[in-house]
Design a protein around this motif. Structure first.
Motif, PDB file in Angstrom:
ATOM      1  N   ASN A 179      -2.380  13.817   6.228  1.00 30.84           N
ATOM      2  CA  ASN A 179      -3.595  13.039   6.004  1.00 30.84           C
ATOM      3  C   ASN A 179      -4.795  13.811   6.525  1.00 30.84           C
ATOM      4  O   ASN A 179      -4.991  13.935   7.738  1.00 30.84           O
ATOM      5  N   GLU A 185       0.265  12.207  10.577  1.00 32.20           N
ATOM      6  CA  GLU A 185       0.612  11.415   9.396  1.00 32.20           C
ATOM      7  C   GLU A 185       1.062  12.396   8.315  1.00 32.20           C
ATOM      8  O   GLU A 185       0.244  13.120   7.745  1.00 32.20           O
ATOM      9  N   ILE A 199       8.376   9.343   5.667  1.00 36.66           N
ATOM     10  CA  ILE A 199       7.007   9.080   6.113  1.00 36.66           C
ATOM     11  C   ILE A 199       6.978   9.096   7.634  1.00 36.66           C
ATOM     12  O   ILE A 199       7.664   8.312   8.293  1.00 36.66           O
ATOM     13  N   PRO A 222       2.420  12.423  -3.266  1.00 36.84           N
ATOM     14  CA  PRO A 222       1.758  11.500  -2.333  1.00 36.84           C
ATOM     15  C   PRO A 222       0.347  11.932  -1.959  1.00 36.84           C
ATOM     16  O   PRO A 222      -0.007  13.106  -2.009  1.00 36.84           O
ATOM     17  N   TYR A 223      -0.461  10.931  -1.546  1.00 35.49           N
ATOM     18  CA  TYR A 223      -1.809  11.199  -1.031  1.00 35.49           C
ATOM     19  C   TYR A 223      -2.196  10.048  -0.113  1.00 35.49           C
ATOM     20  O   TYR A 223      -2.161   8.880  -0.506  1.00 35.49           O
ATOM     21  N   TRP A 224      -2.594  10.378   1.117  1.00 37.71           N
ATOM     22  CA  TRP A 224      -2.873   9.363   2.127  1.00 37.71           C
ATOM     23  C   TRP A 224      -4.230   8.691   1.924  1.00 37.71           C
ATOM     24  O   TRP A 224      -5.205   9.325   1.518  1.00 37.71           O
ATOM     25  N   GLY A 228      -4.913   6.162   6.950  1.00 37.75           N
ATOM     26  CA  GLY A 228      -3.469   6.218   7.094  1.00 37.75           C
ATOM     27  C   GLY A 228      -2.791   4.879   6.850  1.00 37.75           C
ATOM     28  O   GLY A 228      -1.570   4.766   6.982  1.00 37.75           O
ATOM     29  N   CYS A 231      -0.551   4.891   1.388  1.00 42.04           N
ATOM     30  CA  CYS A 231      -0.274   6.196   0.796  1.00 42.04           C
ATOM     31  C   CYS A 231      -0.033   5.975  -0.698  1.00 42.04           C
ATOM     32  O   CYS A 231       0.757   5.106  -1.078  1.00 42.04           O
TER      33      CYS A 231
END
Length: 488
Positions: A179, A185, A199, A222-224, A228, A231
């Motif tokens: 993140n 994260e 995760i 994935p992309y935070w 946080g 996701c």
């Protein structure tokens, strides 16, 4: 026996003397030195590892002097230009915002040749990151082979393993991200018999079921969310094909794909009909820096693989409300790539909210084997779109990520030989102007890149080393204990 020892000693002494002599009676040439990597006129940050380089012609000795435009001087003499790490850092720091002038001389058969000087520019922008994370994978197609996620200290040449598939034999380790470069994260995916989505938040780590049958696939790309709290993922029914005769070797396409947001605190999957339309493939979701929008790519599904060249994606966005965990009521198109006969993939916004970088190619979204794929920049304030010509090459330029201060990018390129993707770094200023990229430095670059028969992909910056007990993680993966996700 003594004669052999004497002969060896004399030979080594002669070699040492040849490679430690000072250039004299130098014959000048107006040509730039033939060096690898090409570090001429690149821009580097303070704190980067030494830009060691090799000369690509057969010589007996290389002599290099680096002079700062403000202060300082550095000297290297030997088989290649290899600089002392501490002296290099001192020289670069003393010339922040200035430049380094590099003088290269080579000796062959006792005669010296002097090449035209070149500059290395020292940026005024800091690169406030400890290093890089990336996946290294053999460029095979049908088996996973040796692969893993690794991290590299950008101030030195030190690399370490985060996790590789010798710990989880025969499985594919992929789709990792932190993140905003903060490794507390961290998420990655394992595909195979013991598949899982892992995760990690602070000291808490969860292994999710690799597939949710309601979604119809795994949690990938994935992309935070900035805080946080969430996701974003896509779920993809991926297929692979091979060309018999084409400049591109491999095609990867999705029979279907949808986008959703995961809430780790409740294990809920937050979906919406606008992000999972029956006749459309939504993919590659990323949050805006303020968390109010979700960017993604989408295309109208075709009959694959017959019409694979008709698979073209646009860049879209939808509002997101973290309080109610809901999406907006409409999807906006930010860039219509299809209208110009192109396809768009891997959107990544800068963390300051000014720009969004993406890869543009002829069709599809899996750009890593598309030679025509290039990096483009969208100004999120004006809507202006431009190719980053100084960064692009005739080979595939693809996966990219931003530094936390939004002044540096890392991306992959096959420009060296068309076969292996390698990591390049470049700076982008507040106006969207980029600098000539430079290859990730290595202690002996030619030896390293000739002998490392792996491609680098999915690179990202990291503010500090990723801490993961690989053995403990492998035991968890092999245990098959998984947390199920629930569709909200």
């Amino acid at each position: 026996m003594d004669k052999i020892y004497i002969f060896v000693a004399i030979t080594l002494c002669a070699l040492f003397s040849a490679c430690s002599s000072t250039p004299e009676n130098v014959v000048p040439t107006d040509r730039l030195p033939p060096i690898f990597p090409d570090y001429t006129d690149v821009t580097i940050p303070v704190g980067i590892a030494p830009l060691n380089f090799n000369v690509l012609v057969d010589v007996d000795c290389v002599d290099v002097v680096v002079r700062g435009s403000r202060s300082g001087e550095l000297h290297a003499n030997g088989a290649w230009a290899c600089f002392d790490v501490d002296d290099w850092h001192e020289l670069v720091a003393a010339n922040r915002g200035g430049k380094l002038k590099v003088t290269v001389c080579t000796m062959t058969d006792g005669k010296w040749t002097g090449y035209r000087d070149f500059d290395i520019h020292v940026s005024r922008y800091d690169l406030d990151e400890w290093g890089l994370t990336y996946r290294r994978v053999a460029p095979g197609y049908e088996i996973y082979s040796k692969m893993g996620i690794y991290q590299r200290d950008l101030s030195s040449f030190d690399e370490s393993t985060i996790i590789d598939n010798s710990e989880v034999y025969g499985m594919c380790i992929n789709c990792h991200t932190a993140n905003r470069t903060q490794p507390n994260e961290f998420v990655f995916h394992v595909r195979g018999e013991h598949g899982a989505t892992i995760i990690q938040q602070a000291d808490h780590c969860e292994l999710l079921k690799a597939k949710n049958e309601t979604l119809g696939g795994s949690m990938v790309y994935p992309y935070w969310y900035p805080s946080g709290q969430f996701c974003a993922f896509s779920t993809n029914q991926t297929r692979q094909g091979f060309h018999v005769s084409d400049q591109n070797r491999v095609e990867v396409f999705d029979v279907s794909s949808d986008v959703f947001v995961y809430h780790p605190a409740t294990h809920e999957i937050i979906s919406d009909s606008l992000l999972s339309q029956k006749d459309w493939s939504e993919n590659c979701p990323v949050f805006s820096p303020d968390g109010k929008k979700l960017y993604f790519i989408t295309c109208f599904q075709k009959s694959y693989p017959l019409h694979y060249k008709d698979e073209q994606y646009n860049l879209c966005c939808i509002d997101f409300d973290p309080q109610t965990k809901t999406f907006g009521h409409k999807v906006d198109t930010l860039f219509n790539a299809v209208a110009i006969g192109k396809s768009l993939t891997w959107p990544k916004p800068s963390y300051d909210g000014k720009f969004l970088m993406f890869t543009l190619l002829d069709y599809g979204y899996f750009s890593v084997w598309h030679r025509e794929s290039d990096q483009w920049l969208l100004n999120l304030t004006t809507g202006e779109v431009q190719p980053l010509d100084i960064i692009n090459s005739p080979e595939a330029d693809s996966y990219h990520n931003w530094s936390a201060n939004s002044r540096w990018i890392v991306f992959t390129s096959r420009r060296a030989n068309g076969l292996y993707s390698q990591l390049f770094l470049a700076s982008i200023d507040e106006h969207g102007h980029a600098t000539k990229p430079f290859l990730l430095p290595q202690k002996n670059p030619l030896k390293y890149y000739n002998e490392t028969l792996y491609s680098f992909n999915t690179p990202d910056f990291t503010s500090r080393p990723v801490k993961m007990d690989a053995r403990q993680m492998s035991r968890q993966i092999m245990s098959d204990k998984r947390i199920p996700t629930e569709l909200r």
